[in-house]
Write an enzyme that holds these catalytic residues in place. Structure first.
Site, PDB file in Angstrom:
ATOM      1  N   ASP A  52      87.783 -15.299  26.392  1.00  0.00           N
ATOM      2  CA  ASP A  52      87.803 -16.690  25.517  1.00  0.00           C
ATOM      3  C   ASP A  52      86.361 -17.249  25.406  1.00  0.00           C
ATOM      4  OD1 ASP A  52      90.486 -16.248  25.971  1.00  0.00           O
ATOM      5  OD2 ASP A  52      90.305 -17.409  28.000  1.00  0.00           O
ATOM      6  N   GLU A 108      96.699 -19.957  18.990  1.00  0.00           N
ATOM      7  CA  GLU A 108      95.760 -20.669  20.009  1.00  0.00           C
ATOM      8  C   GLU A 108      94.517 -20.040  19.454  1.00  0.00           C
ATOM      9  OE1 GLU A 108      96.889 -18.627  23.560  1.00  0.00           O
ATOM     10  OE2 GLU A 108      96.321 -16.679  23.034  1.00  0.00           O
TER      11      GLU A 108
HETATM   12  O1  FUB Z   1      92.507 -16.912  29.016  1.00  0.00           O
HETATM   13  C1  FUB Z   1      93.737 -17.629  29.006  1.00  0.00           C
HETATM   14  C2  FUB Z   1      94.328 -17.622  27.830  1.00  0.00           C
HETATM   15  O2  FUB Z   1      94.491 -16.687  26.985  1.00  0.00           O
HETATM   16  C3  FUB Z   1      93.700 -18.479  26.817  1.00  0.00           C
HETATM   17  O3  FUB Z   1      93.537 -19.799  27.001  1.00  0.00           O
HETATM   18  C4  FUB Z   1      94.212 -18.188  25.490  1.00  0.00           C
HETATM   19  O4  FUB Z   1      93.383 -18.741  24.356  1.00  0.00           O
HETATM   20  C5  FUB Z   1      94.388 -16.685  25.586  1.00  0.00           C
HETATM   21  O5  FUB Z   1      93.059 -16.098  25.335  1.00  0.00           O
END
Ligand code: FUB
Length: 320
Positions: A14, A235
Site C-alpha cells: 500500500d 479500494e
Molecule cells: O493492506 C490492507 C489492505 O489491503 C489495504 O488497506 C487495501 O487497500 C489492500 O491493499
C-alpha cells in the site's frame, strides 16, 4: 523497464510516496505474519505499526533507508488492530500521517498523527477524524493549494455498510452464507458504490465538509454499475494532477486491476480512462503515482517474494 523491489528484507504494501523538501519518502503498510487464517473480511492483514523509508535520488537505483517505526498501534488510543493503508501530507513544516485502523468495536475509521519531521515519530490524535469511516486514506494537495482526502474500500474495508455517510447496515449484515460479495452492495444494474472525497480543515485534522462521492462515469457519461467489476471502484484511492487533468486511480479489488479515471475538477465526475496495471501475484493490488525529478513513477505491491501469501506483500516501483 523491469520493476524494482524496494524493500527486499521486509514486507511492505500500500505505498504512499511523496517528495518533501527534495527527498523522496515512502509510507507503506508494514505486513507481518500474525498467524491469523486467511478470511474474507481481511482480518489476517493484522499490521501493528508503520515505518518510513527514504530513497536517495533515482527510485529505480537509489539507496533505500528504513527510518524505523513512526507509529505503533499501542500508541493510538482509539485503535485496536489492523493498521491498514496510510498517507502523509506536509503543510507549513508539519507532517500529518493519515491511517486506517479498526477501533475496539471492530469498525474501521481514519486517524491522524502529527510530527515535525517526515521520519516521525508521529503522535496520534486521541480520536479518529470525526465522521470518518472505512479505509485507505489518500491526501492530495490540489493546484488550488487546498488539501483533500479521498478514502473508502469495499468488503473488508466496510464501505458497503454506509449510505450518505451514515452506517445503515451492521457488521452482522455484511456476510452472506455463500461468501463476502455481500448483500449490502447495490444490485448489479445499480450505480456502483463510490470512493469519498472531502476537503480537509486548515489544521488538517478534520473534514471541512461532508464527504462527497467520487463518481466514475463511462464513455456515455453514465455512472459505472455495480456489476462492472473490471472498472468500478473497490479500494486504494490515489489522486494526482498530470497534464492539466485531475486523475483518480484505484483498485478494482476482485478483478485485481489498477485503473485511472480523469476529470477537469477535483470532485469529479471522473471519466473512466484506462487500466494502468494488470493483476499481480497476490489478491490485493494497491499503488501510488508520484513525480520525482520530473518523471512519473508507479509504486505498487505484489506477493511474489512470499510465494503468493496474500498478506505478505513486497513493494515495487517502475516508471509510469
Ligand atoms: O493492506 C490492507 C489492505 O489491503 C489495504 O488497506 C487495501 O487497500 C489492500 O491493499
Amino acid at each position: 523497464m523491469e520493476a524494482r523491489y524496494l524493500i527486499p528484507d521486509d514486507y511492505a504494501a500500500d505505498p504512499a510516496v511523496h517528495v518533501f523538501n527534495g527527498k523522496t519518502w515512502i509510507y507503506p503498510s508494514h505486513d507481518r505474519d500474525a498467524g491469523i487464517p486467511e478470511q474474507d473480511d481481511g482480518s489476517h492483514f493484522d499490521m501493528v505499526d508503520y515505518h518510513a523509508y527514504s530513497i536517495d535520488g533515482d527510485p529505480m537505483t537509489g539507496k533505500v533507508t528504513d527510518h524505523g517505526v513512526i507509529l505503533d498501534v499501542k500508541d493510538v488510543p482509539w485503535a485496536e488492530r489492523q493498521m491498514w493503508d496510510s498517507d502523509v501530507a506536509e503543510k507549513n513544516g508539519k507532517y500529518f500521517l493519515f491511517f486506517s485502523a479498526k477501533a475496539y468495536d471492530g469498525t474501521f475509521h481514519i486517524g491522524v498523527a502529527v510530527s515535525d519531521r517526515p521520519d516521525g515519530p508521529f503522535k496520534a490524535m486521541p480520536e479518529p477524524i470525526a465522521g470518518s469511516y472505512s479505509i485507505d486514506p489518500c491526501v492530495f494537495k490540489g493546484p488550488d493549494g487546498a488539501y483533500y482526502i479521498a478514502f473508502g474500500g469495499l468488503w473488508g474495508g466496510q464501505l458497503q455498510r454506509y449510505r450518505g455517510n451514515k452506517a445503515v447496515y451492521t457488521a452482522a449484515e455484511d456476510t452472506l452464507p455463500d461468501g463476502y460479495r455481500c448483500a449490502l452492495e447495490p444490485a448489479e444494474d445499480e450505480p456502483a458504490l463510490c470512493a469519498k472525497i472531502a476537503r480537509l480543515s486548515d489544521d488538517m485534522t478534520s473534514f471541512a465538509e461532508a464527504p462527497r462521492d467520487i463518481l466514475i462515469v463511462d464513455e456515455n457519461g453514465d455512472p459505472l454499475k455495480a456489476k462492472d467489476h473490471n472498472r468500478r471502484f473497490f479500494e486504494a484511492s490515489w489522486l494526482s494532477y498530470r497534464d492539466g487533468k485531475f486523475r483518480f486511480s484505484y483498485s478494482t479489488g476482485d478483478t485485481h486491476l489498477i485503473c485511472e479515471a480523469v476529470s477537469d475538477g477535483v470532485y469529479g465526475p471522473y471519466k473512466f480512462d484506462k487500466v494502468l496495471l494488470q493483476p499481480q501475484i497476490g489478491w490485493t493490488t494497491h499503488h501510488c503515482i508520484t513525480e520525482i525529478d520530473g518523471k512519473w513513477y508507479l509504486f505498487h505491491h505484489d506477493s511474489a517474494p512470499s510465494g503468493g501469501k496474500t498478506w505478505l506483500r513486497s513493494l515495487k516501483v517502475k516508471p509510469l
